[in-house]
Design an enzyme around this catalytic site. Structure first.
Site, PDB file in Angstrom:
ATOM      1  N   PRO A  38      33.488  35.202  33.558  1.00 53.35           N
ATOM      2  CA  PRO A  38      33.286  36.418  33.031  1.00 53.35           C
ATOM      3  C   PRO A  38      33.714  37.366  34.051  1.00 53.35           C
ATOM      4  CG  PRO A  38      31.059  35.618  33.499  1.00 53.35           C
ATOM      5  CD  PRO A  38      32.001  34.561  33.797  1.00 53.35           C
ATOM      6  N   ASP A  39      34.394  38.468  33.571  1.00 48.98           N
ATOM      7  CA  ASP A  39      34.561  39.774  34.505  1.00 48.98           C
ATOM      8  C   ASP A  39      33.181  40.495  34.522  1.00 48.98           C
ATOM      9  OD1 ASP A  39      34.577  41.415  32.158  1.00 48.98           O
ATOM     10  OD2 ASP A  39      36.576  41.757  32.271  1.00 48.98           O
ATOM     11  N   PHE A  40      33.100  41.746  35.251  1.00 49.16           N
ATOM     12  CA  PHE A  40      32.225  42.582  35.415  1.00 49.16           C
ATOM     13  C   PHE A  40      31.716  43.493  34.157  1.00 49.16           C
ATOM     14  CE2 PHE A  40      33.402  40.813  39.414  1.00 49.16           C
ATOM     15  CZ  PHE A  40      32.202  40.345  39.970  1.00 49.16           C
ATOM     16  N   ARG A  41      32.853  44.143  33.790  1.00 46.38           N
ATOM     17  CA  ARG A  41      32.646  45.565  33.338  1.00 46.38           C
ATOM     18  C   ARG A  41      33.348  45.547  31.828  1.00 46.38           C
ATOM     19  NH1 ARG A  41      33.501  46.431  38.396  1.00 46.38           N
ATOM     20  NH2 ARG A  41      31.971  47.803  39.394  1.00 46.38           N
ATOM     21  N   ASN A 112      38.542  39.050  43.865  1.00 42.16           N
ATOM     22  CA  ASN A 112      37.946  37.994  43.240  1.00 42.16           C
ATOM     23  C   ASN A 112      37.305  37.002  44.516  1.00 42.16           C
ATOM     24  OD1 ASN A 112      38.504  38.901  40.952  1.00 42.16           O
ATOM     25  ND2 ASN A 112      40.133  37.602  40.581  1.00 42.16           N
ATOM     26  N   ASP A 114      36.341  33.822  43.559  1.00 41.37           N
ATOM     27  CA  ASP A 114      36.250  32.265  42.882  1.00 41.37           C
ATOM     28  C   ASP A 114      37.375  31.359  43.543  1.00 41.37           C
ATOM     29  OD1 ASP A 114      39.022  33.378  41.885  1.00 41.37           O
ATOM     30  OD2 ASP A 114      37.972  33.911  40.070  1.00 41.37           O
ATOM     31  N   HIS A 131      37.036  41.141  48.747  1.00 43.28           N
ATOM     32  CA  HIS A 131      35.403  40.903  48.689  1.00 43.28           C
ATOM     33  C   HIS A 131      34.742  39.614  49.209  1.00 43.28           C
ATOM     34  CE1 HIS A 131      35.822  44.686  45.622  1.00 43.28           C
ATOM     35  NE2 HIS A 131      35.988  44.986  46.869  1.00 43.28           N
ATOM     36  N   GLY A 204      44.421  42.522  36.106  1.00 39.87           N
ATOM     37  CA  GLY A 204      43.158  42.263  35.758  1.00 39.87           C
ATOM     38  C   GLY A 204      42.083  43.012  36.649  1.00 39.87           C
ATOM     39  N   SER A 206      39.723  46.816  36.884  1.00 41.11           N
ATOM     40  CA  SER A 206      39.330  48.108  36.338  1.00 41.11           C
ATOM     41  C   SER A 206      39.665  49.239  37.215  1.00 41.11           C
ATOM     42  CB  SER A 206      37.891  48.150  35.915  1.00 41.11           C
ATOM     43  OG  SER A 206      36.989  48.114  37.192  1.00 41.11           O
ATOM     44  N   GLU A 231      43.594  47.167  29.593  1.00 37.51           N
ATOM     45  CA  GLU A 231      43.404  48.565  29.372  1.00 37.51           C
ATOM     46  C   GLU A 231      44.152  49.133  30.669  1.00 37.51           C
ATOM     47  OE1 GLU A 231      39.251  49.451  29.881  1.00 37.51           O
ATOM     48  OE2 GLU A 231      39.157  48.361  31.607  1.00 37.51           O
ATOM     49  N   CYS A 249      46.535  39.267  30.313  1.00 41.36           N
ATOM     50  CA  CYS A 249      47.652  39.013  31.595  1.00 41.36           C
ATOM     51  C   CYS A 249      48.512  37.738  31.469  1.00 41.36           C
ATOM     52  CB  CYS A 249      46.940  39.473  32.732  1.00 41.36           C
ATOM     53  SG  CYS A 249      45.800  38.510  33.511  1.00 41.36           S
TER      54      CYS A 249
END
Ligand code: OAD
Length: 272
Positions: A38-41, A112, A114, A131, A204, A206, A231, A249
């Site tokens: 899952p993404d965050f927002r 990411n 991951d 991050h 991908g 925000s 978006e 994407c």
């Protein structure tokens, strides 16, 4: 034919003409949602939407270092869902590896944690994990490293590990960057690389979390910046040479690969 399709063809031509030899790519959680992370927002599916069960003061608290110090459980319950190992790279990850293989990737900046870029075959010296990642972990008090195998066991049980150094007992945290922590040195050492890009691909994200979100602005005027995202985000689309490829994407990347004549090579690399 839509404007973005026409523009995507222009981007492909730009690459085929040999005018993009220092491509800088920036990625966020949206390139891994198709892998099942899952993404965050995103509304409904994003992690922050689904944290109500933890009674947090606000969703981001799960990644805040001060909150973690007194209440690490929510993070470790979440870590179980995010921990690498159960996921495979997407075709978007494979495309970045293909750029590297063709010698066109100057640098990938990823938010990411991951490790799917590495799993897809992007060489580690071309990756800035802005991050951090789940690859290593240490005590938040004395910084002593904590063994990988013990970490895996704790994450599997959703339990917060304690420092192995005698008499310390500090909490152990994966080397992912929490709010309130410095980004890794590698980020600051490479922060001017985007200024030298001849093409920028943003995928991908925000673009809401700084300082990462400031990277696309570093592109020189006239350097095409292409956004692959569900978006419109940040200031993408505000410059004459920006190209917005709105949608998932993987589809956008496949269209670009088609235009480049790289589609078969991309799919083969992805499946390998
Ligand atoms: P976000 O969840 O904030 O944004 C993900 C973006 O990807 C959104 O704009 C989505 O619309 C888009 N998206 C989702 N699925 C997509 C798909 N299949 N194709 C295209 N776009 C898609 O994630 P990030 O921008 O990565 O930091 O978040 C930035 C940072 O905030 C994270 O690194 C994390 C978080 O708090 C820390 O924890 C320090």
């Amino acid at each position: 034919e839509t404007l973005s399709e026409r523009s995507l063809r222009a981007v492909a031509q730009f690459i085929k003409d040999g005018r993009a030899k220092r491509i800088v790519v920036m990625t966020g959680a949206g390139i891994s949602t198709a892998a099942g992370i899952p993404d965050f927002r995103s509304p409904k599916t994003g992690l922050y939407h689904n944290l109500s069960r933890f009674n947090l003061p606000h969703p981001e608290a799960v990644f805040e270092i001060d909150f973690f110090r007194t209440n690490p459980e929510p993070f470790y319950l979440l870590a179980k869902e995010l921990y690498p190992g159960n996921f495979s790279p997407t075709v978007s990850h494979a495309f970045i590896a293909l750029l590297a293989k063709k010698g066109l990737l100057r640098m990938l900046f990823t938010q990411n944690i991951d490790c799917l870029e590495r799993a897809a075959g992007v060489p580690s010296e071309k990756i800035v994990e802005a991050h951090g990642s789940f690859a290593t972990q240490r005590c938040i008090e004395c910084r002593t490293e904590f063994p990988d195998d013990l970490m895996r066991e704790h994450v599997k049980r959703g339990e917060a590990p304690r420092c192995i150094r005698k008499g310390c007992g500090g909490l152990v945290k994966p080397d992912i960057v929490f709010f309130g922590e410095q980004l890794p040195e590698a980020f600051y050492n490479n922060i001017s690389v985007p200024n030298t890009a001849d093409l920028m691909l943003v995928m991908g994200t925000s673009l809401l979390v700084h300082p990462f979100a400031g990277l696309p602005r570093r592109a020189q005027e006239g350097v095409p910046r292409v956004l692959f995202n569900l978006e419109r985000v940040g200031d993408m689309g505000s410059r004459a040479d920006d190209v917005l490829v709105l949608g998932d994407c993987d589809s956008g990347i496949r269209k670009l690969a088609d235009e480049l004549g790289w589609r078969d090579e991309l799919e083969a690399l992805w499946r390998s």
